[in-house]
Scaffold this motif. Sequence first.
Motif, PDB file in Angstrom:
ATOM      1  N   GLN A 277       0.814  -1.212   0.000  1.00 55.70           N
ATOM      2  CA  GLN A 277       0.000   0.000   0.000  1.00 55.70           C
ATOM      3  C   GLN A 277       0.850   1.267   0.000  1.00 55.70           C
ATOM      4  O   GLN A 277       0.777   2.067  -0.919  1.00 55.70           O
ATOM      5  CB  GLN A 277      -0.952   0.005   1.198  1.00 55.70           C
ATOM      6  N   THR A 278       1.667   1.494   1.011  1.00 49.67           N
ATOM      7  CA  THR A 278       2.542   2.668   1.053  1.00 49.67           C
ATOM      8  C   THR A 278       3.977   2.212   1.272  1.00 49.67           C
ATOM      9  O   THR A 278       4.227   1.184   1.920  1.00 49.67           O
ATOM     10  CB  THR A 278       2.125   3.631   2.177  1.00 49.67           C
ATOM     11  N   TYR A 310      -0.438   3.491  -3.382  1.00 47.67           N
ATOM     12  CA  TYR A 310      -1.389   3.117  -4.418  1.00 47.67           C
ATOM     13  C   TYR A 310      -2.729   3.794  -4.178  1.00 47.67           C
ATOM     14  O   TYR A 310      -3.158   3.976  -3.037  1.00 47.67           O
ATOM     15  CB  TYR A 310      -1.573   1.600  -4.445  1.00 47.67           C
ATOM     16  N   VAL A 311      -3.385   4.168  -5.266  1.00 44.97           N
ATOM     17  CA  VAL A 311      -4.716   4.773  -5.195  1.00 44.97           C
ATOM     18  C   VAL A 311      -5.657   4.019  -6.125  1.00 44.97           C
ATOM     19  O   VAL A 311      -5.231   3.452  -7.130  1.00 44.97           O
ATOM     20  CB  VAL A 311      -4.677   6.273  -5.572  1.00 44.97           C
ATOM     21  N   PHE A 312      -6.923   4.020  -5.756  1.00 44.84           N
ATOM     22  CA  PHE A 312      -8.003   3.455  -6.590  1.00 44.84           C
ATOM     23  C   PHE A 312      -7.842   1.960  -6.866  1.00 44.84           C
ATOM     24  O   PHE A 312      -8.497   1.432  -7.766  1.00 44.84           O
ATOM     25  CB  PHE A 312      -8.099   4.181  -7.942  1.00 44.84           C
ATOM     26  N   ARG A 320      -2.881  -1.576 -11.273  1.00 50.02           N
ATOM     27  CA  ARG A 320      -2.861  -0.664 -10.133  1.00 50.02           C
ATOM     28  C   ARG A 320      -2.256   0.676 -10.532  1.00 50.02           C
ATOM     29  O   ARG A 320      -1.449   0.758 -11.465  1.00 50.02           O
ATOM     30  CB  ARG A 320      -2.068  -1.259  -8.968  1.00 50.02           C
ATOM     31  N   ASN A 322      -0.026   3.887  -9.132  1.00 49.78           N
ATOM     32  CA  ASN A 322       0.967   4.194  -8.112  1.00 49.78           C
ATOM     33  C   ASN A 322       1.396   5.651  -8.248  1.00 49.78           C
ATOM     34  O   ASN A 322       1.787   6.094  -9.329  1.00 49.78           O
ATOM     35  CB  ASN A 322       2.170   3.262  -8.292  1.00 49.78           C
TER      36      ASN A 322
END
Length: 405
Positions: A277-278, A310-312, A320, A322
């Motif tokens: 994720q981050t 990451y978004v959405f 994905r 990034n």
Amino acid sequence: MAAAAGLLLLAATTLWSQRSSDSSKAFKTCLFPTVDLSTTEEYGEYQSIITNQLRAELRNAGFTIIPREQWDPVREQRGVRPKDLYRGEFALPVARQAGAEMAILSSFSVEDGLMALDIKCYDVLQNVLITGVFKTVRVNLSLYTAIGESAAELMPKITPIGPPPVEQSPVVKEIALLSRDEGMQVYMGDEGLVGSISDGTLLLPPIPFAIGTKVSIEKRKDGYHIGEETVKLNKPEMVVKLKPLRKQTQTATELNWTLGQLLGFGLAQRFYLKPDQTYICAEHYFYVQHAFAGGKPVFHHDLRALFGGYVFSGPHQLLRVNLSTGMGMIVTYLSLPDQPMYADFYWNLVNMALELNFNKYVLYLRSEAKYAMGLGPKNLLGREWIGLTSEGGPTIFTLGVARKW
């Protein structure tokens, strides 16, 4: 006083237990302990009195009472507190998993010498309230008689809706789940935890799902992301192959190549603050500028530290998005002797990458935007945007592959 009350209760119980039982009501029933909703614990003794009176009436009416030893482990497994067993939303899933057809819930509260008594009966399979009794009585010797009358009053009103005929709605008799994730825990719909994968298989206990039902399955295993999928039960005997879980990524090693800087390559290492994720990332890109017409080569080391996420998109998705930002420095030196070394510090405003997310590898295409800050006495770029056209479009694109660990 207490002795007289006990004699009255015994007499009332004996009187009602002499009624003839109705064998047609031999439903499997969960009788949950009465819950005291009073603001003090002064009247806690009535919990067992009311529960015992209901038990006597149910047995006299021919109901089969499921023992507490059978449903209490289910309650603990589902994390339901005993004081919540007067509410259908908590009690009915416990009764259903324990194999009950009916559930009796009761509660009372005492205020200013008056007891408000509430008894409810639910059809577990249909998840509906059948009937109930609500009374307000004075807390004195007559209370024991009122408790017995309330319990007896409930019995004739119990007429279960019952499940649809088997011929009209056949049920799934057996479900076998297959998975390569050994030891994975499986949760199914309202049933909660139904077991763990052993030797690649989990044979579910009998659960009366109607054919055509869609059930949600949640999969959990330490070190892996929680997985969810929906399965349609379309035949009496089901064999379901579950999708594999995604392992939680802690670090990733990158190899990349930037268009426009053909004679070079980059190495990077990601360290995930939150798996998949981050992350923070340290990156080094080395490249050479050479005219190949008698000129001398110029060497560059692009060093930077990034923070990204990451978004959405979640860790199970194939595609994905990034985003990352950070600070960097480009070190430049010539192949000629006695030439100075230059350092251009920049703000890496934003990078946007589209990633193809596989189990062990990630392939990505990244656009970059940098702003040279013109710091220090020896810099080449001054203050200017790097990697943007005059219209603001990106000109730096990087192709890369990352190995997840």
